[in-house]
Design an enzyme around this catalytic site. Structure first.
Site, PDB file in Angstrom:
ATOM      1  N   THR A  62       0.872  -1.182   0.000  1.00 57.46           N
ATOM      2  CA  THR A  62       0.000   0.000   0.000  1.00 57.46           C
ATOM      3  C   THR A  62       0.903   1.224   0.000  1.00 57.46           C
ATOM      4  O   THR A  62       2.001   1.179   0.557  1.00 57.46           O
ATOM      5  CB  THR A  62      -0.874  -0.022   1.279  1.00 57.46           C
ATOM      6  OG1 THR A  62      -1.857  -1.021   1.131  1.00 57.46           O
ATOM      7  CG2 THR A  62      -1.535   1.325   1.562  1.00 57.46           C
TER       8      THR A  62
ATOM      9  N   VAL B 128     -13.401  -3.817   2.547  1.00 61.00           N
ATOM     10  CA  VAL B 128     -12.725  -2.526   2.598  1.00 61.00           C
ATOM     11  C   VAL B 128     -11.813  -2.540   3.820  1.00 61.00           C
ATOM     12  O   VAL B 128     -12.241  -2.925   4.912  1.00 61.00           O
ATOM     13  CB  VAL B 128     -13.730  -1.361   2.696  1.00 61.00           C
ATOM     14  CG1 VAL B 128     -12.997  -0.036   2.849  1.00 61.00           C
ATOM     15  CG2 VAL B 128     -14.632  -1.331   1.462  1.00 61.00           C
ATOM     16  N   GLY B 129     -10.567  -2.136   3.625  1.00 55.59           N
ATOM     17  CA  GLY B 129      -9.616  -2.122   4.732  1.00 55.59           C
ATOM     18  C   GLY B 129      -9.561  -0.772   5.415  1.00 55.59           C
ATOM     19  O   GLY B 129     -10.485   0.049   5.316  1.00 55.59           O
TER      20      GLY B 129
ATOM     21  N   THR C  66       0.054   1.596   6.839  1.00 52.07           N
ATOM     22  CA  THR C  66      -0.016   0.412   5.991  1.00 52.07           C
ATOM     23  C   THR C  66       0.012  -0.818   6.880  1.00 52.07           C
ATOM     24  O   THR C  66       0.565  -0.780   7.971  1.00 52.07           O
ATOM     25  CB  THR C  66       1.177   0.371   5.015  1.00 52.07           C
ATOM     26  OG1 THR C  66       1.269  -0.940   4.423  1.00 52.07           O
ATOM     27  CG2 THR C  66       2.493   0.667   5.695  1.00 52.07           C
TER      28      THR C  66
ATOM     29  N   HIS D  90      -2.104  -4.605   8.249  1.00 52.21           N
ATOM     30  CA  HIS D  90      -3.309  -5.431   8.386  1.00 52.21           C
ATOM     31  C   HIS D  90      -4.507  -4.541   8.750  1.00 52.21           C
ATOM     32  O   HIS D  90      -4.726  -4.197   9.913  1.00 52.21           O
ATOM     33  CB  HIS D  90      -3.058  -6.497   9.459  1.00 52.21           C
ATOM     34  CG  HIS D  90      -4.189  -7.427   9.661  1.00 52.21           C
ATOM     35  ND1 HIS D  90      -4.122  -8.493  10.515  1.00 52.21           N
ATOM     36  CD2 HIS D  90      -5.432  -7.459   9.127  1.00 52.21           C
ATOM     37  CE1 HIS D  90      -5.275  -9.141  10.506  1.00 52.21           C
ATOM     38  NE2 HIS D  90      -6.081  -8.518   9.666  1.00 52.21           N
TER      39      HIS D  90
HETATM   40  N1  ASP Z   1      -3.809  -1.626   4.878  1.00 53.22           N
HETATM   41  C1  ASP Z   1      -4.129  -2.234   3.622  1.00 53.22           C
HETATM   42  C2  ASP Z   1      -5.441  -2.939   3.726  1.00 53.22           C
HETATM   43  O1  ASP Z   1      -5.702  -3.550   4.746  1.00 53.22           O
HETATM   44  C3  ASP Z   1      -3.108  -3.199   3.148  1.00 53.22           C
HETATM   45  C4  ASP Z   1      -1.678  -2.746   3.220  1.00 53.22           C
HETATM   46  O2  ASP Z   1      -1.356  -1.746   3.831  1.00 53.22           O
HETATM   47  O3  ASP Z   1      -0.842  -3.385   2.620  1.00 53.22           O
HETATM   48  O4  ASP Z   1      -6.187  -2.913   2.786  1.00 53.22           O
END
Ligand code: ASP
Length: 293
Positions: free
Chosen positions: A162, A191-192, A213, A215
């Site tokens: 990300t 959606v994250g 960035t 999880h």
């Molecule tokens: N935070 C992002 C998500 O959970 C993924 C990432 O940062 O790599 O969609």
């Protein structure tokens, strides 16, 4: 000049072989943002310019190069925030736009809303004249990101790549921008944290700016970016705030992959990550630069 741009290309565990490419990618992005700031441009323009460069770079999980969901489709999320008056715009589940960060900014500036998703976001992008492309064009390396059926399983520790940027301009304004294809093999419609205010990013001229960035499901539970900005607002230096929010995440939720970049209203920077790598680059002052991973 007191301007600063700080960008990252994602916190991940699985890209030992791509470290140099990611370093070059964040350097290009930081230079694009710096060009804006050095020309007297706004922090908002700078973070958008930096994130666009990384969305166009297939090394990163944003725009071109986005990870695919369990249906082997691209679904991208992005947010932008203007620290002057807490302006915020975001999109989620966007499938056919190469630069979702531009659409997030249009949501902020041209609608009475803050977060627009899926078909509505694409319809709005078209209405605004944003180029729309076939989803396949966003899949990097002629399909190298395509998942085999047995890999179409969400792996929480497989986040990474990300992209995000925070900036301070000569007028003292802060901004933050975040863009992602989300996590590989995610459930369609998932959606994250990235497009959620205070989770993926935050900017308030009075507190500081953050781009995160990792999880997403875990990070949103501790409102990762806003928590870090609040620590800065309470007087904690950004480096300590970055380390503290990472410790908080791990204490409350166990090890969850994460990384953050922080910028204080006075231009101090901080960064922390608990993965093997997080390529990040900073340019400030008269054009001094560092790159770390
Ligand atoms: N935070 C992002 C998500 O959970 C993924 C990432 O940062 O790599 O969609």
């Amino acid at each position: 000049m007191k301007a600063v741009i700080l960008v990252h290309g994602g916190a991940g565990n699985d890209f030992d072989d791509r470290v140099e490419a990611c370093r070059q990618g964040v350097e290009r992005a930081a230079r694009a943002g710096w060009q804006v700031l050095a020309g007297g441009g706004s922090a908002l323009d700078a973070v958008e310019a930096a994130v666009r460069v990384m969305e166009d770079d297939p090394q990163f999980d944003a725009g071109h190069g986005s990870f695919l969901n369990a249906n082997n489709e691209v679904e991208m999320d992005a947010m932008i925030m203007d620290g002057r008056e807490l302006g915020y715009g975001a999109v989620a589940g966007l499938q056919r736009v190469a630069n979702p960060i531009g659409v997030a900014r249009l949501v902020m500036e041209r609608t009475p809303h803050s977060l627009v998703v899926g078909a509505g976001a694409e319809q709005f992008a078209r209405l605004m004249g944003v180029p729309v492309c076939p989803m396949e064009e966003l899949v990097a390396g002629s399909g190298t990101h395509l998942l085999r059926p047995e890999d179409r399983v969400f792996r929480p520790d497989d986040a990474g790549d990300t992209v995000g940027a925070v900036a301070l301009d000569a007028s003292g304004a802060l901004a933050a921008a975040v863009s992602t294809g989300g996590t590989a093999g995610k459930m369609p419609g998932r959606v994250g944290d990235s497009p959620l205010i205070g989770c993926g990013g935050y900017a308030d001229n009075e507190l500081g700016a953050a781009a995160s960035t990792g999880h997403g499901e875990a990070m949103m539970k501790v409102v990762f970016s806003k928590t870090a900005c609040d620590l800065m607002g309470g007087g904690m230096p950004p480096q300590q705030a970055a380390e503290a929010v990472l410790r908080l995440l791990e204490r409350r939720l166990g090890y969850r992959q994460a990384g953050i970049i922080l910028l204080s209203p006075s231009g101090e920077v901080g960064s922390a990550f608990n993965t093997h790598h997080m390529a990040h680059a900073c340019i400030w002052g008269e054009g001094e630069m560092w790159i770390k991973d």
